[in-house]
Design an enzyme around this catalytic site. Structure first.
Site, mmCIF file in Angstrom:
data_model
loop_
_atom_site.group_PDB
_atom_site.id
_atom_site.type_symbol
_atom_site.label_atom_id
_atom_site.label_comp_id
_atom_site.label_asym_id
_atom_site.label_seq_id
_atom_site.Cartn_x
_atom_site.Cartn_y
_atom_site.Cartn_z
ATOM 1 N N LYS A 194 -5.379 -14.218 -13.874
ATOM 2 C CA LYS A 194 -5.975 -12.944 -13.433
ATOM 3 C C LYS A 194 -4.985 -11.790 -13.632
ATOM 4 C CE LYS A 194 -7.701 -10.463 -9.438
ATOM 5 N NZ LYS A 194 -7.875 -10.403 -7.997
ATOM 6 N N HIS A 246 -6.527 -5.083 -13.308
ATOM 7 C CA HIS A 246 -6.114 -3.714 -12.998
ATOM 8 C C HIS A 246 -4.744 -3.693 -12.324
ATOM 9 C CE1 HIS A 246 -8.175 -5.741 -9.841
ATOM 10 N NE2 HIS A 246 -8.042 -4.792 -8.941
ATOM 11 N N ARG A 247 -4.557 -4.558 -11.309
ATOM 12 C CA ARG A 247 -3.301 -4.561 -10.559
ATOM 13 C C ARG A 247 -2.152 -5.050 -11.434
ATOM 14 N NH1 ARG A 247 -5.136 -7.105 -6.999
ATOM 15 N NH2 ARG A 247 -5.895 -5.438 -5.692
ATOM 16 N N TYR A 287 -13.987 -8.753 -4.138
ATOM 17 C CA TYR A 287 -15.195 -8.899 -4.955
ATOM 18 C C TYR A 287 -14.982 -9.847 -6.139
ATOM 19 C CZ TYR A 287 -16.513 -4.679 -2.385
ATOM 20 O OH TYR A 287 -16.801 -3.763 -1.386
ATOM 21 N N ASP A 288 -13.910 -10.629 -6.134
ATOM 22 C CA ASP A 288 -13.564 -11.478 -7.282
ATOM 23 C C ASP A 288 -14.718 -12.358 -7.757
ATOM 24 O OD1 ASP A 288 -11.035 -10.602 -7.744
ATOM 25 O OD2 ASP A 288 -10.012 -12.242 -6.713
ATOM 26 N N LYS A 304 1.164 -8.895 -0.965
ATOM 27 C CA LYS A 304 1.368 -7.937 -2.057
ATOM 28 C C LYS A 304 2.850 -7.832 -2.407
ATOM 29 C CE LYS A 304 -2.526 -4.745 -1.761
ATOM 30 N NZ LYS A 304 -2.922 -3.332 -1.702
ATOM 31 N N ASP A 333 -3.336 1.849 -4.503
ATOM 32 C CA ASP A 333 -4.706 1.822 -3.989
ATOM 33 C C ASP A 333 -5.603 1.337 -5.115
ATOM 34 O OD1 ASP A 333 -6.481 2.114 -1.828
ATOM 35 O OD2 ASP A 333 -7.249 3.974 -2.662
ATOM 36 N N ASN A 363 1.043 -5.541 3.872
ATOM 37 C CA ASN A 363 0.535 -6.796 3.322
ATOM 38 C C ASN A 363 1.659 -7.573 2.617
ATOM 39 O OD1 ASN A 363 -0.732 -8.772 1.824
ATOM 40 N ND2 ASN A 363 -2.521 -7.490 1.362
ATOM 41 N N THR A 416 3.270 -0.871 2.239
ATOM 42 C CA THR A 416 2.184 -1.752 2.635
ATOM 43 C C THR A 416 2.666 -2.669 3.756
ATOM 44 O OG1 THR A 416 0.621 -3.445 1.858
ATOM 45 C CG2 THR A 416 2.818 -3.492 0.880
HETATM 46 P P1 IMP Z 1 -6.314 -2.496 -2.135
HETATM 47 O O1 IMP Z 1 -6.203 -1.005 -2.275
HETATM 48 O O2 IMP Z 1 -5.559 -3.246 -3.198
HETATM 49 O O3 IMP Z 1 -5.997 -2.978 -0.756
HETATM 50 O O4 IMP Z 1 -7.851 -2.862 -2.407
HETATM 51 C C1 IMP Z 1 -8.909 -2.300 -1.634
HETATM 52 C C2 IMP Z 1 -10.141 -3.155 -1.744
HETATM 53 O O5 IMP Z 1 -10.642 -3.158 -3.091
HETATM 54 C C3 IMP Z 1 -9.949 -4.635 -1.402
HETATM 55 O O6 IMP Z 1 -10.062 -4.860 -0.023
HETATM 56 C C4 IMP Z 1 -11.085 -5.293 -2.179
HETATM 57 O O7 IMP Z 1 -12.306 -5.166 -1.487
HETATM 58 C C5 IMP Z 1 -11.160 -4.431 -3.432
HETATM 59 N N1 IMP Z 1 -10.291 -5.001 -4.507
HETATM 60 C C6 IMP Z 1 -9.172 -4.431 -5.012
HETATM 61 N N2 IMP Z 1 -8.631 -5.233 -5.954
HETATM 62 C C7 IMP Z 1 -9.425 -6.315 -6.038
HETATM 63 C C8 IMP Z 1 -9.367 -7.504 -6.828
HETATM 64 O O8 IMP Z 1 -8.466 -7.743 -7.657
HETATM 65 N N3 IMP Z 1 -10.360 -8.389 -6.640
HETATM 66 C C9 IMP Z 1 -11.371 -8.181 -5.753
HETATM 67 N N4 IMP Z 1 -11.461 -7.120 -4.977
HETATM 68 C C10 IMP Z 1 -10.486 -6.170 -5.114
#
Ligand code: IMP
Length: 201
Positions: free
Chosen positions: A179, A184-185, A158-159, A20, A76, A17, A15
């Site tokens: 959180k 999920h994460r 979308y939190d 992260k 992802d 980011n 990544t």
């Molecule tokens: P990523 O794969 O973690 O970068 O997530 C892709 C997209 O999913 C993000 O840009 C958000 O729009 C949405 N998303 C993923 N995880 C979250 C979360 O924990 N809260 C809110 N939106 C999320």
């Protein structure tokens, strides 16, 4: 790959980011040298051309593993809304089109949901780790529902419109550590960390 002098084992998080990377760094076993794509000098975005969270995570991890011959993991995540047949899913970040914008994505999704009472949804994360030519998959999922309007101002994506099952607060009203306990994460990351502690030495 930039030459990073250390006697620790290198593990790349595929990544750019830095947030992260910082979030997970403290939990990674101390014998591991955790590196981001910026750290190894990989500037180009890796295209997420997969059809699922798993495929996207796997594509990114394999790309870096094969190019730099270094152990690597990638993630992802996204939101799946039942009323929308699982959308936005892998398109969560880019749902309302360019330029990518979280607030625009929320407006777009709320508009699609209208006044529907069928609002169940979930967030999913897939983490794919590749080392020693071997792929490991770690999943995390949290169920909840989509609110009719935003609630809370913390967080991202979308939190503010996601109410996790069993709680009266949206994701945007929780502290990051609250959180992480249920998200999920957080779930997928704890599985990865356990695996690294048990196997990555
Ligand atoms: P990523 O794969 O973690 O970068 O997530 C892709 C997209 O999913 C993000 O840009 C958000 O729009 C949405 N998303 C993923 N995880 C979250 C979360 O924990 N809260 C809110 N939106 C999320």
């Amino acid at each position: 790959m930039k030459n990073i002098i250390t006697n620790k084992k290198s593990l790349v998080f595929a990544t750019h980011n830095q947030n992260k990377v910082d979030e997970i760094k403290d939990y990674i076993p101390k014998n591991i040298n955790l590196l981001s794509l910026n750290d190894i000098g990989h500037k180009k975005e890796i295209e997420e051309s997969g059809k699922s969270f798993y495929e996207n995570a796997s594509i990114k991890a394999s790309y870096i593993y094969n190019k730099y011959n270094v152990s690597c993991f990638s993630d992802d995540s996204g939101l799946e809304v039942d009323y929308l047949s699982g959308r936005p899913g892998i398109y969560s970040a880019r749902y309302a089109g360019k330029p990518y914008d979280n607030q625009k994505n929320i407006d777009y999704l709320l508009n699609e949901m209208g006044e529907s009472k069928f609002r169940s949804a979930n967030f999913k994360t897939y983490i794919v780790l590749i080392h020693n030519s071997h792929e490991e998959i770690f999943e995390g999922k949290v169920n909840g529902e989509i609110l009719f309007k935003r609630k809370g101002s913390d967080g991202f994506g979308y939190d503010s419109i996601f109410l996790p099952v069993g709680l009266k607060k949206s994701f945007a009203e929780l502290s990051l550590s609250e959180k992480n306990k249920i998200s999920h994460r957080g779930i997928a990351t704890r599985k990865l960390v356990k695996y690294l502690n048990d196997n990555f030495n």
